[in-house]
Design a protein around this motif. Structure first.
Motif, PDB file in Angstrom:
ATOM      1  N   ALA A   1       0.766  -1.190  -0.020  1.00  0.00           N
ATOM      2  CA  ALA A   1       0.114   0.003   0.019  1.00  0.00           C
ATOM      3  C   ALA A   1       0.946   1.243  -0.109  1.00  0.00           C
ATOM      4  O   ALA A   1       0.678   2.239  -0.787  1.00  0.00           O
ATOM      5  CB  ALA A   1      -1.019  -0.114   1.185  1.00  0.00           C
ATOM      6  N   ALA A   2       2.091   1.020   0.875  1.00  0.00           N
ATOM      7  CA  ALA A   2       2.875   2.179   0.811  1.00  0.00           C
ATOM      8  C   ALA A   2       3.547   2.542  -0.384  1.00  0.00           C
ATOM      9  O   ALA A   2       3.967   3.720  -0.955  1.00  0.00           O
ATOM     10  CB  ALA A   2       3.821   2.180   2.185  1.00  0.00           C
ATOM     11  N   LEU A   3       3.830   1.477  -1.031  1.00  0.00           N
ATOM     12  CA  LEU A   3       4.610   1.623  -2.548  1.00  0.00           C
ATOM     13  C   LEU A   3       3.995   2.280  -3.433  1.00  0.00           C
ATOM     14  O   LEU A   3       4.334   3.225  -4.018  1.00  0.00           O
ATOM     15  CB  LEU A   3       5.047   0.145  -2.606  1.00  0.00           C
ATOM     16  CG  LEU A   3       6.117  -0.047  -3.715  1.00  0.00           C
ATOM     17  CD1 LEU A   3       7.507   0.554  -3.118  1.00  0.00           C
ATOM     18  CD2 LEU A   3       6.292  -1.483  -4.067  1.00  0.00           C
ATOM     19  N   LEU A   4       2.578   1.713  -3.471  1.00  0.00           N
ATOM     20  CA  LEU A   4       1.781   2.370  -4.567  1.00  0.00           C
ATOM     21  C   LEU A   4       1.358   4.083  -4.263  1.00  0.00           C
ATOM     22  O   LEU A   4       1.434   4.827  -4.968  1.00  0.00           O
ATOM     23  CB  LEU A   4       0.375   1.873  -4.331  1.00  0.00           C
ATOM     24  CG  LEU A   4       0.446   0.293  -5.307  1.00  0.00           C
ATOM     25  CD1 LEU A   4      -0.760  -0.698  -4.770  1.00  0.00           C
ATOM     26  CD2 LEU A   4       0.545   0.456  -6.878  1.00  0.00           C
ATOM     27  N   GLU A   5       1.141   4.352  -2.742  1.00  0.00           N
ATOM     28  CA  GLU A   5       1.024   5.768  -2.522  1.00  0.00           C
ATOM     29  C   GLU A   5       2.099   6.626  -2.733  1.00  0.00           C
ATOM     30  O   GLU A   5       2.212   7.635  -3.204  1.00  0.00           O
ATOM     31  CB  GLU A   5       0.726   5.516  -0.987  1.00  0.00           C
ATOM     32  CG  GLU A   5       0.366   7.043  -0.541  1.00  0.00           C
ATOM     33  CD  GLU A   5      -0.839   7.834  -1.032  1.00  0.00           C
ATOM     34  OE1 GLU A   5      -0.511   8.973  -1.357  1.00  0.00           O
ATOM     35  OE2 GLU A   5      -1.696   6.993  -1.816  1.00  0.00           O
ATOM     36  N   GLY A   6       3.242   5.855  -2.470  1.00  0.00           N
ATOM     37  CA  GLY A   6       4.594   6.781  -2.826  1.00  0.00           C
ATOM     38  C   GLY A   6       4.987   6.864  -4.175  1.00  0.00           C
ATOM     39  O   GLY A   6       5.210   7.983  -4.509  1.00  0.00           O
ATOM     40  N   ALA A   7       4.458   5.858  -5.220  1.00  0.00           N
ATOM     41  CA  ALA A   7       4.655   6.449  -6.504  1.00  0.00           C
ATOM     42  C   ALA A   7       3.475   7.088  -6.935  1.00  0.00           C
ATOM     43  O   ALA A   7       4.017   8.017  -7.953  1.00  0.00           O
ATOM     44  CB  ALA A   7       4.514   4.850  -7.236  1.00  0.00           C
TER      45      ALA A   7
ATOM     46  N   PRO B   1       4.510   6.543 -12.699  1.00  0.00           N
ATOM     47  CA  PRO B   1       3.573   5.270 -12.868  1.00  0.00           C
ATOM     48  C   PRO B   1       4.319   4.019 -12.262  1.00  0.00           C
ATOM     49  O   PRO B   1       5.495   3.965 -12.331  1.00  0.00           O
ATOM     50  CB  PRO B   1       3.746   4.994 -14.346  1.00  0.00           C
ATOM     51  CG  PRO B   1       3.657   6.285 -15.062  1.00  0.00           C
ATOM     52  CD  PRO B   1       4.928   7.067 -14.049  1.00  0.00           C
ATOM     53  N   LEU B   2       3.564   3.068 -11.634  1.00  0.00           N
ATOM     54  CA  LEU B   2       4.114   1.984 -11.098  1.00  0.00           C
ATOM     55  C   LEU B   2       3.106   0.894 -11.253  1.00  0.00           C
ATOM     56  O   LEU B   2       1.782   0.792 -11.033  1.00  0.00           O
ATOM     57  CB  LEU B   2       4.455   2.284  -9.637  1.00  0.00           C
ATOM     58  CG  LEU B   2       4.910   0.786  -8.769  1.00  0.00           C
ATOM     59  CD1 LEU B   2       6.402   0.510  -9.551  1.00  0.00           C
ATOM     60  CD2 LEU B   2       5.186   1.265  -7.452  1.00  0.00           C
ATOM     61  N   THR B   3       3.615  -0.387 -11.583  1.00  0.00           N
ATOM     62  CA  THR B   3       2.900  -1.568 -11.671  1.00  0.00           C
ATOM     63  C   THR B   3       3.387  -2.444 -10.262  1.00  0.00           C
ATOM     64  O   THR B   3       4.651  -2.966 -10.306  1.00  0.00           O
ATOM     65  CB  THR B   3       2.658  -2.462 -12.656  1.00  0.00           C
ATOM     66  OG1 THR B   3       2.149  -1.473 -13.744  1.00  0.00           O
ATOM     67  CG2 THR B   3       2.073  -3.882 -12.597  1.00  0.00           C
TER      68      THR B   3
ATOM     69  N   THR C   1      -5.799   2.642  -9.497  1.00  0.00           N
ATOM     70  CA  THR C   1      -6.362   3.248 -10.925  1.00  0.00           C
ATOM     71  C   THR C   1      -5.371   3.937 -11.520  1.00  0.00           C
ATOM     72  O   THR C   1      -4.284   4.165 -11.006  1.00  0.00           O
ATOM     73  CB  THR C   1      -7.609   4.353 -10.327  1.00  0.00           C
ATOM     74  OG1 THR C   1      -6.629   5.291  -9.697  1.00  0.00           O
ATOM     75  CG2 THR C   1      -8.739   3.932  -9.424  1.00  0.00           C
ATOM     76  N   GLY C   2      -5.522   4.276 -12.906  1.00  0.00           N
ATOM     77  CA  GLY C   2      -4.775   4.863 -13.849  1.00  0.00           C
ATOM     78  C   GLY C   2      -3.467   4.274 -13.967  1.00  0.00           C
ATOM     79  O   GLY C   2      -3.381   3.027 -14.180  1.00  0.00           O
ATOM     80  N   HIS C   3      -2.487   4.833 -13.598  1.00  0.00           N
ATOM     81  CA  HIS C   3      -1.109   4.240 -13.831  1.00  0.00           C
ATOM     82  C   HIS C   3      -0.515   3.713 -12.658  1.00  0.00           C
ATOM     83  O   HIS C   3       0.760   3.354 -12.801  1.00  0.00           O
ATOM     84  CB  HIS C   3      -0.125   5.820 -14.082  1.00  0.00           C
ATOM     85  CG  HIS C   3      -0.451   6.649 -15.248  1.00  0.00           C
ATOM     86  ND1 HIS C   3      -0.434   6.045 -16.580  1.00  0.00           N
ATOM     87  CD2 HIS C   3      -0.903   7.641 -15.355  1.00  0.00           C
ATOM     88  CE1 HIS C   3      -0.812   7.204 -17.569  1.00  0.00           C
ATOM     89  NE2 HIS C   3      -1.115   8.238 -16.854  1.00  0.00           N
ATOM     90  N   TRP C   4      -1.198   3.376 -11.621  1.00  0.00           N
ATOM     91  CA  TRP C   4      -0.828   2.755 -10.610  1.00  0.00           C
ATOM     92  C   TRP C   4      -1.688   1.507 -10.605  1.00  0.00           C
ATOM     93  O   TRP C   4      -2.963   1.469 -10.010  1.00  0.00           O
ATOM     94  CB  TRP C   4      -0.734   3.608  -9.545  1.00  0.00           C
ATOM     95  CG  TRP C   4       0.128   4.724  -9.535  1.00  0.00           C
ATOM     96  CD1 TRP C   4       1.220   4.907  -9.239  1.00  0.00           C
ATOM     97  CD2 TRP C   4      -0.344   6.101  -9.920  1.00  0.00           C
ATOM     98  NE1 TRP C   4       1.842   5.950  -9.555  1.00  0.00           N
ATOM     99  CE2 TRP C   4       0.786   6.864 -10.063  1.00  0.00           C
ATOM    100  CE3 TRP C   4      -1.539   6.635 -10.395  1.00  0.00           C
ATOM    101  CZ2 TRP C   4       0.698   8.155 -10.457  1.00  0.00           C
ATOM    102  CZ3 TRP C   4      -1.746   7.902 -10.900  1.00  0.00           C
ATOM    103  CH2 TRP C   4      -0.488   8.660 -10.957  1.00  0.00           C
TER     104      TRP C   4
END
Length: 421
Positions: free
Chosen positions: A271-277, A283-285, A298-301
């Motif tokens: 969760a923190a990884l996605l929020e940081g990006a 963008p991050l997958t 959503t979107g690029h994450w």
């Protein structure tokens, strides 16, 4: 053709002045001047290469690796000055070490000889490979990928002019204009004329070189790199480390592929990884393993499933895999099985855990509580580099100017005989 290439390179090593001669300094200065003057032509050639790469559908991160900008010229000019200084330091001759009461021994640097460098995408490697090898007194044969053929031809002209300006043999640098595998195979079959092989690229390129040649290899291959996040880690710091290890250079050899996270903190880490990006706007997958919660995205994450075929490979894009582990030993075992021996990292505040990790993981560089991208010659203040070696020869880690020479001995014996010893 191969006979001509290797014989000219070998002849150049014989004709070249001794290591440390002023001609090598003139080459560094002249290369900066020639690159600057030719940069409009080099950029035009590079534009053609990158445009064709885009038309062929190469992924955007790979196209970016082909592209040259004004910033690259600034960096390369600065590099010529840095290497000139490193060369002077490398070739300084200290007083020597006394041997008993009868003599003095001197350990002196010697060129490796003829170096074959094989690389794929980055055209800056053409300049770096020429600059550092010539400064170390080596002859170098540079074989880049077909995607940068026009760029390499323009860079080769600047290098050749700099060699001429310095009064050095033209054969010290050969930039191959034939990207065929047939020519490469023929060169790999010449251990009689080529002293060292430096392949810089994908694991498949490294494997091909090992299988096809008996020339000693300084392997600089792709990095299947990991970050182990222990439950004692500062989670915010671990997230920052993971993002810095991936997003600035997603296809780089020090890029993070999979984070191995202690199970109790795995959900929070994702969760923190996605929020940081998302906060950084990059963008991050995230591909998550079994048992890890998949947050809404959503979107690029995005969050996908980490598959078996994702293990032991480079994503080459803005993707990080996250796998939950139950013990440090499990993380180490995973790295031993899937890592490439390039760069590994651990985030932990427990010294026993970091000690176990650094003692058991086998990699060229292990970073404790820091970004994988710190594995870099200048950043570590080791000197300018042309690659990062995963080999077990004399150089492991950043291949700097000091790794492009070997050493011999000069003995001042003052008439000493072995019979008298």
């Amino acid at each position: 053709m191969v006979d001509k290439i290797v014989s000219e390179a070998r002849a150049a090593t014989v004709a070249a002045p001794p290591l440390g001669d002023e001609a090598y300094g003139r080459f560094c200065t002249g290369l900066a001047r020639r690159l600057t003057a030719a940069w409009p032509r080099i950029r035009a050639a590079n534009h053609t290469d990158t445009s064709q790469a885009q038309e062929k559908g190469l992924p955007a991160p790979l196209v970016d690796r082909l592209r040259l900008t004004e910033a690259h010229l600034t960096d390369l000019v600065a590099l010529t000055s840095t290497v000139a200084g490193e060369m002077r330091e490398l070739t300084e001759r200290p007083p020597g070490t006394p041997i008993g009461d009868w003599g003095v021994r001197h350990r002196v640097p010697r060129p490796l000889g003829v170096v074959l460098m094989i690389f794929e995408a980055r055209p800056t490697v053409t300049v770096e490979g020429a600059l550092l090898n010539v400064a170390a007194g080596n002859a170098v044969i540079l074989r880049g990928g077909k995607e940068i053929a026009r760029t390499n031809a323009a860079l080769a002209a600047a290098v050749a002019a700099a060699l001429a300006d310095a009064g050095l043999p033209a054969g010290l640098v050969t930039v191959l204009d034939d990207p065929s595998r047939a020519l490469l195979r023929d060169l790999l079959h010449r251990p009689d004329a080529i002293d060292v092989l430096i392949p810089r690229g994908s694991p498949s390129l490294i494997d091909f070189c090992h299988r096809a040649s008996t020339i000693p290899v300084l392997a600089s291959g792709g990095g299947v790199n990991h970050l182990y996040v222990h439950s004692s880690a500062d989670l915010a710091q671990a997230v920052a480390i993971a993002l810095d290890s991936k997003l600035p250079a997603p296809a780089g050899c020090t890029s993070l592929e999979i984070a191995l996270v202690d199970r109790p903190v795995a959900d929070e880490f994702v969760a923190a990884l996605l929020e940081g990006a998302r906060r950084d706007g990059r963008p991050l997958t995230v591909r998550v393993g079994e048992g890890i919660h998949r947050p809404e995205t959503t979107g690029h994450w995005q969050v996908d499933t980490l598959a078996e075929h994702d293990l032991g490979r480079e994503f080459l894009d803005s993707t990080i895999g996250v796998l939950a582990v139950d013990t440090p030993a499990e993380a180490v075992e995973f790295i031993q099985r899937h890592g490439s021996g390039h760069s590994e990292a651990i985030a932990a505040t427990d010294p026993a855990v970091t000690g176990e990790f650094t003692g058991r993981v086998d990699a060229a560089t292990i970073v404790v509580n820091g970004s994988l991208r710190l594995n870099d010659g200048p950043t570590l203040e080791l000197g300018s580099e042309i690659a990062i070696s995963t080999s077990r020869l004399h150089a492991r880690g950043p291949i700097t100017l000091a790794a492009l020479v070997n050493y011999g001995w000069v003995i001042e014996a003052n008439g000493r005989l072995r019979e008298a010893s």
